[in-house]
Design an enzyme around this catalytic site. Structure first.
Site, PDB file in Angstrom:
ATOM      1  N   ASP A 238       0.830  -1.197   0.000  1.00 15.80           N
ATOM      2  CA  ASP A 238       0.000   0.000   0.000  1.00 15.80           C
ATOM      3  C   ASP A 238       0.872   1.258   0.000  1.00 15.80           C
ATOM      4  O   ASP A 238       1.748   1.403   0.847  1.00 15.80           O
ATOM      5  CB  ASP A 238      -0.905  -0.022   1.238  1.00 15.80           C
ATOM      6  N   GLY A 264      -2.226  -4.111  -2.510  1.00 13.87           N
ATOM      7  CA  GLY A 264      -2.220  -2.706  -2.172  1.00 13.87           C
ATOM      8  C   GLY A 264      -3.338  -2.272  -1.250  1.00 13.87           C
ATOM      9  O   GLY A 264      -3.803  -3.043  -0.392  1.00 13.87           O
ATOM     10  N   HIS A 265      -3.806  -1.027  -1.433  1.00 18.90           N
ATOM     11  CA  HIS A 265      -4.712  -0.359  -0.511  1.00 18.90           C
ATOM     12  C   HIS A 265      -6.075  -1.039  -0.435  1.00 18.90           C
ATOM     13  O   HIS A 265      -6.642  -1.192   0.642  1.00 18.90           O
ATOM     14  CB  HIS A 265      -4.866   1.097  -0.965  1.00 18.90           C
ATOM     15  N   PHE A 266      -6.617  -1.425  -1.576  1.00 21.32           N
ATOM     16  CA  PHE A 266      -7.921  -2.084  -1.626  1.00 21.32           C
ATOM     17  C   PHE A 266      -7.714  -3.588  -1.788  1.00 21.32           C
ATOM     18  O   PHE A 266      -7.997  -4.178  -2.827  1.00 21.32           O
ATOM     19  CB  PHE A 266      -8.780  -1.503  -2.753  1.00 21.32           C
TER      20      PHE A 266
END
Length: 295
Positions: A238, A264-266
């Protein structure tokens, strides 16, 4: 197929949309989304949990299908969003619950826990920070400058967060196989961000973000005093909240379960099965066994 209901409720005069599934008598899991998305991010996770749990995923005011009063009509901030989430849970008759928090969902979840720690049975954090460790400064520098000084120049830089390139980056950055992430994700978010006045809602929340960091010492004390069971399932790549944010939970919760995933982030977009599996094992160990009944 699991029946997922799409509902709205009026809370403190505001229209709050939420997704709900699962047996009415089962333990409750509240899923709290981040920026710039909505409960849409949980569309695949909800059916994975709803056989054993009552799952509730609201859209924060100004996001998704919830109402979007103007900034003149509503004082947007994380305290206010927490008030609405708290009110929704009361309206739905939810007493105790587990939390899944991601991004903006984390400061809302922390506020809920600080207000009524006895109601929170467990926490799952997916790239939802409670420590200053983990903030990736390359991402945060411009937003921090805007929060400290909302000058026209700094606002112009902050507004880059609303562009297609930046929203797509949030979904794809750090994902080993980007083809797993549907373009529907960022297209959905961009359509909602493009509503007239939504940019001002988001800027108000950017300016309020430092209040979340100021809350961290109280949150960490809550962890130490409550020993709340916590699972961190974290996209290790992320570019917004790095893996140090996940590892930091063990400072105050030595028994915290931490899993770093190569994404990553999602993280749900590429690692749904892994996250759902970790959650089912964790929740099955730390909360009461569900009581199944008709939905």
């Amino acid at each position: 197929m699991t029946a997922v209901h799409h509902r709205t409720d009026m809370v403190n005069g505001q229209r709050i949309f939420y997704r709900e599934a699962g047996p009415s008598g089962a333990p409750v899991i509240v899923l709290l989304h981040g920026f710039p998305t909505s409960s849409h991010m949980f569309r695949q996770l909800i059916p994975e949990l709803a056989d054993r749990y009552r799952v509730i995923a609201p859209d924060h005011l100004g996001f998704g299908y919830s109402g979007m009063p103007t900034v003149e009509e509503f004082d947007y901030g994380f305290d206010a969003l927490t008030d609405l989430t708290d009110g929704l849970l009361d309206s739905l008759g939810v007493g105790r619950y587990s939390l899944y928090v991601q991004d903006y969902g984390a400061p809302i979840g922390w506020r809920l826990a600080l207000r009524a720690p006895e109601r929170v049975t467990a926490i799952v954090s997916q790239n939802g920070n409670a420590y200053e460790e983990g903030f990736v400064q390359e991402f945060w520098r411009g937003l921090n400058s805007y929060a400290a000084d909302p000058s026209p120049e700094n606002e112009t830089a902050a507004r880059q967060a609303f562009t297609e390139d930046e929203i797509r980056w949030q979904y794809l950055n750090g994902v080993e196989d980007p083809s797993l992430v549907s373009p529907d994700t960022w297209s959905h978010d961009l359509g909602l961000l493009a509503r007239p006045g939504n940019d001002l809602v988001q800027l108000a929340l950017f300016r309020d973000y430092p209040t979340n960091i100021a809350l961290y010492p109280r949150v960490q004390e809550y962890f130490r005093s409550s020993r709340v069971p916590l699972l961190a399932v974290w996209g290790a790549n992320d570019g917004i909240f790095g893996p140090e944010g996940a590892r930091a939970f063990r400072r105050d919760l030595p028994d915290a379960e931490v899993h770093l995933l190569p994404t990553g982030h999602f993280a749900l977009e590429s690692h749904l099965d892994a996250i759902a599996g970790y959650m089912r094992g964790f929740l099955g160990r730390v909360i009461d066994q569900p009581v199944l009944s008709a939905a």
